[in-house]
Design a protein around this motif. Structure first.
Motif, PDB file in Angstrom:
ATOM      1  N   TYR A 191      -3.571  -2.955  18.045  1.00 34.14           N
ATOM      2  CA  TYR A 191      -4.166  -4.124  17.391  1.00 34.14           C
ATOM      3  C   TYR A 191      -4.675  -5.123  18.425  1.00 34.14           C
ATOM      4  CZ  TYR A 191      -4.262  -8.686  15.135  1.00 34.14           C
ATOM      5  OH  TYR A 191      -4.636  -9.930  14.706  1.00 34.14           O
ATOM      6  N   GLU A 192      -3.887  -5.356  19.465  1.00 33.29           N
ATOM      7  CA  GLU A 192      -4.285  -6.317  20.492  1.00 33.29           C
ATOM      8  C   GLU A 192      -5.559  -5.874  21.196  1.00 33.29           C
ATOM      9  OE1 GLU A 192      -0.792  -6.480  22.857  1.00 33.29           O
ATOM     10  OE2 GLU A 192       0.280  -7.855  21.513  1.00 33.29           O
ATOM     11  N   THR A 193      -5.690  -4.582  21.436  1.00 29.75           N
ATOM     12  CA  THR A 193      -6.903  -4.069  22.075  1.00 29.75           C
ATOM     13  C   THR A 193      -8.087  -4.073  21.111  1.00 29.75           C
ATOM     14  OG1 THR A 193      -5.557  -2.638  23.500  1.00 29.75           O
ATOM     15  CG2 THR A 193      -7.897  -2.103  23.305  1.00 29.75           C
ATOM     16  N   TYR A 194      -7.840  -3.661  19.888  1.00 30.27           N
ATOM     17  CA  TYR A 194      -8.913  -3.529  18.898  1.00 30.27           C
ATOM     18  C   TYR A 194      -9.527  -4.884  18.552  1.00 30.27           C
ATOM     19  CZ  TYR A 194     -11.044  -2.617  14.320  1.00 30.27           C
ATOM     20  OH  TYR A 194     -11.908  -2.543  13.262  1.00 30.27           O
ATOM     21  N   THR A 195      -8.695  -5.925  18.414  1.00 34.03           N
ATOM     22  CA  THR A 195      -9.198  -7.229  17.974  1.00 34.03           C
ATOM     23  C   THR A 195      -9.924  -7.990  19.076  1.00 34.03           C
ATOM     24  OG1 THR A 195      -6.967  -8.117  18.416  1.00 34.03           O
ATOM     25  CG2 THR A 195      -7.519  -7.535  16.133  1.00 34.03           C
ATOM     26  N   GLN A 196     -10.001  -7.437  20.261  1.00 34.71           N
ATOM     27  CA  GLN A 196     -10.818  -8.065  21.294  1.00 34.71           C
ATOM     28  C   GLN A 196     -12.304  -7.939  20.985  1.00 34.71           C
ATOM     29  OE1 GLN A 196      -9.726  -6.466  25.104  1.00 34.71           O
ATOM     30  NE2 GLN A 196      -7.624  -7.261  25.021  1.00 34.71           N
ATOM     31  N   THR A 197     -12.664  -6.955  20.182  1.00 36.46           N
ATOM     32  CA  THR A 197     -14.078  -6.730  19.852  1.00 36.46           C
ATOM     33  C   THR A 197     -14.325  -6.594  18.346  1.00 36.46           C
ATOM     34  OG1 THR A 197     -13.755  -4.349  20.210  1.00 36.46           O
ATOM     35  CG2 THR A 197     -14.583  -5.639  22.074  1.00 36.46           C
ATOM     36  N   ASN A 198     -13.297  -6.681  17.511  1.00 36.19           N
ATOM     37  CA  ASN A 198     -13.470  -6.495  16.069  1.00 36.19           C
ATOM     38  C   ASN A 198     -12.598  -7.492  15.310  1.00 36.19           C
ATOM     39  OD1 ASN A 198     -14.992  -3.649  15.821  1.00 36.19           O
ATOM     40  ND2 ASN A 198     -13.445  -3.489  17.430  1.00 36.19           N
ATOM     41  N   PHE A 199     -13.048  -7.876  14.102  1.00 32.60           N
ATOM     42  CA  PHE A 199     -12.254  -8.783  13.283  1.00 32.60           C
ATOM     43  C   PHE A 199     -11.983  -8.213  11.892  1.00 32.60           C
ATOM     44  CE2 PHE A 199     -16.622  -9.943  12.259  1.00 32.60           C
ATOM     45  CZ  PHE A 199     -16.590 -10.160  10.884  1.00 32.60           C
ATOM     46  N   THR A 200     -12.272  -6.924  11.701  1.00 38.09           N
ATOM     47  CA  THR A 200     -12.057  -6.296  10.400  1.00 38.09           C
ATOM     48  C   THR A 200     -11.103  -5.117  10.533  1.00 38.09           C
ATOM     49  OG1 THR A 200     -13.971  -4.822  10.661  1.00 38.09           O
ATOM     50  CG2 THR A 200     -14.362  -6.963   9.629  1.00 38.09           C
ATOM     51  N   CYS A 201     -10.433  -4.787   9.438  1.00 42.47           N
ATOM     52  CA  CYS A 201      -9.526  -3.645   9.411  1.00 42.47           C
ATOM     53  C   CYS A 201     -10.318  -2.366   9.688  1.00 42.47           C
ATOM     54  CB  CYS A 201      -8.827  -3.557   8.058  1.00 42.47           C
ATOM     55  SG  CYS A 201      -7.841  -2.044   7.827  1.00 42.47           S
ATOM     56  N   PRO A 202      -9.821  -1.510  10.580  1.00 48.84           N
ATOM     57  CA  PRO A 202     -10.571  -0.277  10.874  1.00 48.84           C
ATOM     58  C   PRO A 202     -10.581   0.712   9.723  1.00 48.84           C
ATOM     59  CG  PRO A 202      -8.470  -0.297  12.037  1.00 48.84           C
ATOM     60  CD  PRO A 202      -8.613  -1.645  11.417  1.00 48.84           C
ATOM     61  N   LEU A 203      -9.783   0.476   8.673  1.00 48.13           N
ATOM     62  CA  LEU A 203      -9.741   1.388   7.528  1.00 48.13           C
ATOM     63  C   LEU A 203     -10.544   0.874   6.343  1.00 48.13           C
ATOM     64  CD1 LEU A 203      -6.000   2.514   7.634  1.00 48.13           C
ATOM     65  CD2 LEU A 203      -8.005   3.774   8.413  1.00 48.13           C
ATOM     66  N   CYS A 204     -10.259  -0.354   5.915  1.00 48.58           N
ATOM     67  CA  CYS A 204     -10.924  -0.871   4.709  1.00 48.58           C
ATOM     68  C   CYS A 204     -11.968  -1.936   5.013  1.00 48.58           C
ATOM     69  CB  CYS A 204      -9.885  -1.439   3.741  1.00 48.58           C
ATOM     70  SG  CYS A 204      -9.005  -2.899   4.358  1.00 48.58           S
ATOM     71  N   VAL A 207       0.877  -1.164   0.000  1.00 50.46           N
ATOM     72  CA  VAL A 207       0.000   0.000   0.000  1.00 50.46           C
ATOM     73  C   VAL A 207       0.915   1.214   0.000  1.00 50.46           C
ATOM     74  CG1 VAL A 207      -1.739   1.315   1.253  1.00 50.46           C
ATOM     75  CG2 VAL A 207      -1.850  -1.186   1.225  1.00 50.46           C
ATOM     76  N   GLU A 208       0.858   1.998  -1.055  1.00 49.48           N
ATOM     77  CA  GLU A 208       1.828   3.068  -1.249  1.00 49.48           C
ATOM     78  C   GLU A 208       1.895   4.006  -0.049  1.00 49.48           C
ATOM     79  OE1 GLU A 208       3.079   6.332  -4.690  1.00 49.48           O
ATOM     80  OE2 GLU A 208       1.291   5.105  -4.898  1.00 49.48           O
ATOM     81  N   ARG A 209       3.128   4.122   0.498  1.00 47.63           N
ATOM     82  CA  ARG A 209       3.429   5.010   1.623  1.00 47.63           C
ATOM     83  C   ARG A 209       2.470   4.784   2.785  1.00 47.63           C
ATOM     84  NH1 ARG A 209       6.941   8.482  -1.036  1.00 47.63           N
ATOM     85  NH2 ARG A 209       7.255   9.778   0.817  1.00 47.63           N
ATOM     86  N   SER A 210       2.164   3.522   3.027  1.00 49.05           N
ATOM     87  CA  SER A 210       1.164   3.194   4.057  1.00 49.05           C
ATOM     88  C   SER A 210       1.623   3.588   5.452  1.00 49.05           C
ATOM     89  CB  SER A 210       0.860   1.691   4.022  1.00 49.05           C
ATOM     90  OG  SER A 210       2.040   0.932   4.261  1.00 49.05           O
ATOM     91  N   LEU A 211       2.938   3.586   5.679  1.00 48.50           N
ATOM     92  CA  LEU A 211       3.434   3.913   7.012  1.00 48.50           C
ATOM     93  C   LEU A 211       3.379   5.410   7.290  1.00 48.50           C
ATOM     94  CD1 LEU A 211       4.507   2.159   9.304  1.00 48.50           C
ATOM     95  CD2 LEU A 211       6.817   2.732   8.604  1.00 48.50           C
ATOM     96  N   GLU A 212       3.251   6.214   6.257  1.00 47.42           N
ATOM     97  CA  GLU A 212       3.182   7.670   6.447  1.00 47.42           C
ATOM     98  C   GLU A 212       1.734   8.081   6.703  1.00 47.42           C
ATOM     99  OE1 GLU A 212       5.320   9.885   3.486  1.00 47.42           O
ATOM    100  OE2 GLU A 212       6.680   8.218   3.120  1.00 47.42           O
ATOM    101  N   SER A 213       1.201   7.571   7.783  1.00 51.66           N
ATOM    102  CA  SER A 213      -0.187   7.834   8.148  1.00 51.66           C
ATOM    103  C   SER A 213      -0.319   7.694   9.664  1.00 51.66           C
ATOM    104  CB  SER A 213      -1.133   6.854   7.437  1.00 51.66           C
ATOM    105  OG  SER A 213      -0.818   5.518   7.792  1.00 51.66           O
ATOM    106  N   ASP A 214      -1.484   8.009  10.166  1.00 52.14           N
ATOM    107  CA  ASP A 214      -1.746   7.889  11.600  1.00 52.14           C
ATOM    108  C   ASP A 214      -2.302   6.515  11.915  1.00 52.14           C
ATOM    109  OD1 ASP A 214      -0.945  10.518  11.897  1.00 52.14           O
ATOM    110  OD2 ASP A 214      -2.990  11.317  11.777  1.00 52.14           O
ATOM    111  N   CYS A 215      -2.025   6.056  13.120  1.00 50.45           N
ATOM    112  CA  CYS A 215      -2.614   4.798  13.578  1.00 50.45           C
ATOM    113  C   CYS A 215      -4.135   4.956  13.597  1.00 50.45           C
ATOM    114  CB  CYS A 215      -2.088   4.449  14.970  1.00 50.45           C
ATOM    115  SG  CYS A 215      -2.875   2.993  15.710  1.00 50.45           S
ATOM    116  N   PRO A 216      -4.880   4.036  12.997  1.00 48.70           N
ATOM    117  CA  PRO A 216      -6.340   4.194  12.940  1.00 48.70           C
ATOM    118  C   PRO A 216      -7.021   4.072  14.290  1.00 48.70           C
ATOM    119  CG  PRO A 216      -5.682   2.054  12.089  1.00 48.70           C
ATOM    120  CD  PRO A 216      -4.422   2.817  12.298  1.00 48.70           C
ATOM    121  N   VAL A 217      -6.286   3.654  15.324  1.00 42.65           N
ATOM    122  CA  VAL A 217      -6.882   3.516  16.658  1.00 42.65           C
ATOM    123  C   VAL A 217      -6.527   4.694  17.550  1.00 42.65           C
ATOM    124  CG1 VAL A 217      -6.975   2.094  18.734  1.00 42.65           C
ATOM    125  CG2 VAL A 217      -6.940   1.006  16.486  1.00 42.65           C
TER     126      VAL A 217
END
Length: 377
Positions: free
Chosen positions: A254-267, A218-228
């Protein structure tokens, strides 16, 4: 009452305040600082979860996140004092530095004209961030000598740290920390080095684990904010991982988010192999019976995993994709029953168009219609 006397009073007051702040910092005994800092740079969390469903990297920058300032002092002429000021990463074990790094020097902040142990120490005590590329002076903790940025003291020949990067103006004396500088990232990273345990992906513009040669870019994916947590990921000091869809997230988020979600918070794509989970949903739906008033209703859905649209039987919660079998879907539209949809057009047929042979209420209109018919023929 002269301007010169007022200036000297203000300068003396500022100098006294800095001395008080420095003395307060040196007098503080924080027994937990060593444990916290060593834990931050100790064992790096793995990039995969327990069942290996996800692929990612245990990437982290060499900088830590907490801050505490140890500032220097100025003489009346605006220059820095040469008195040595020692700060400690672990004072009981006589390890110099701050709670972020082990080192034996302070760096001069060009914006404030004061000395701090590291850039995090500066940023907490200031209302702005230091530009480490502009740092050009250091002060030895052992003898107080000020000099240009270098690996060791010109006066007492004391080495400032085991690792020194002249480009990042970075010092770290921790023995078990492996650090390398990436020319493309323009920053120091934790690891043995490029081509050893990391490689740089030009399209993602990120250093990744050597095990992730085959990854989704994903082009320049690291140059972004954490979605959480919304922290900037490129220079983050917290380990970052790549999701199967190519997006990035902090490992701890990720460890906190996946306790209640199984999908990417962006896509919204699934974060792993969800076939067992979807199979349990199939069994649940097979044991349920929909109320009579809802039987036969349908839903137009969009699947986030295969990105296809399909029609599924109506349900209050679960809608299965007709293409890939995923339940990671969204309802776009509620559709009527098939028999109702077939009967609806007959009941709502529009009235027939008026015949061209009907008399026109306007004189001469019939001749115009006839002329138009001849043109169409």
């Amino acid at each position: 009452g002269s301007p010169a006397n007022s200036m000297r009073k203000r300068t003396a007051s500022q100098k006294s305040m800095r001395r008080f702040r420095s003395a307060a910092t040196l007098g503080r005994r924080d027994s937990s600082s060593s444990t916290h800092t060593l834990g931050s740079h100790g064992a790096r969390p793995g990039a995969q979860d327990a069942d290996g469903a996800l692929s990612g990297i245990d990437f982290e920058s060499v900088d830590d996140e907490d801050t505490e300032a140890d500032s220097g002092e100025e003489d009346d002429d605006g220059d820095f004092d040469n008195d040595p000021i020692m700060t400690f990463h672990d004072e009981p074990n006589n390890i110099h530095g701050c709670k972020h790094y082990q080192r034996r020097c302070h760096v001069a902040a060009p914006c404030c004209e004061e000395f701090f142990c590291c850039r995090f120490c500066h940023d907490e005590m200031s209302d702005h961030e230091i530009d480490r590329a502009e740092i050009n002076k250091v002060r030895c903790m052992m003898c107080g000598h000020k000099q240009d940025v270098a690996a060791e003291c010109e006066n007492c020949n004391q080495s400032f740290a085991r690792y020194f990067c002249s480009e990042c103006k970075f010092f770290d004396d921790k023995d078990d920390k492996k650090i390398y500088h990436c020319e493309k990232c323009k920053i120091c990273r934790i690891g043995e080095g490029l081509g050893i345990d990391y490689f740089h992906c030009d399209r993602c513009n990120a250093c990744m684990s050597i095990t992730l040669k085959d990854h989704k870019c994903v082009e320049r994916s690291l140059e972004s904010d954490c979605p959480v947590c919304s922290e900037y990921l490129f220079t983050s000091t917290i380990p970052v991982m790549f999701l199967p869809c190519g997006h990035c997230i902090h490992v701890k988020c990720y460890e906190t988010y996946t306790q209640t979600n199984f999908t990417c918070p962006l896509c919204c794509k699934s974060l792993g192999d969800m076939s067992q989970y979807f199979m349990r949903i199939d069994q649940l739906l097979a044991s349920e019976q929909m109320p009579e008033e809802y039987k036969g209703l349908r839903s137009l859905i969009f699947c986030s995993d295969c990105e296809q649209r399909s029609i599924a039987s109506f349900h209050f919660v679960y809608h299965k994709c007709g293409d890939c079998g995923s339940y990671n879907t969204k309802v776009l539209e509620q559709l009527p029953r098939e028999e109702d949809e077939a009967a609806e057009p007959a009941a709502t047929l529009p009235p027939p168009a008026p015949s061209s042979q009907q008399p026109s209420p306007v004189d001469g209109a019939q001749d115009i219609v006839s002329a138009d018919d001849q043109l169409r023929l």
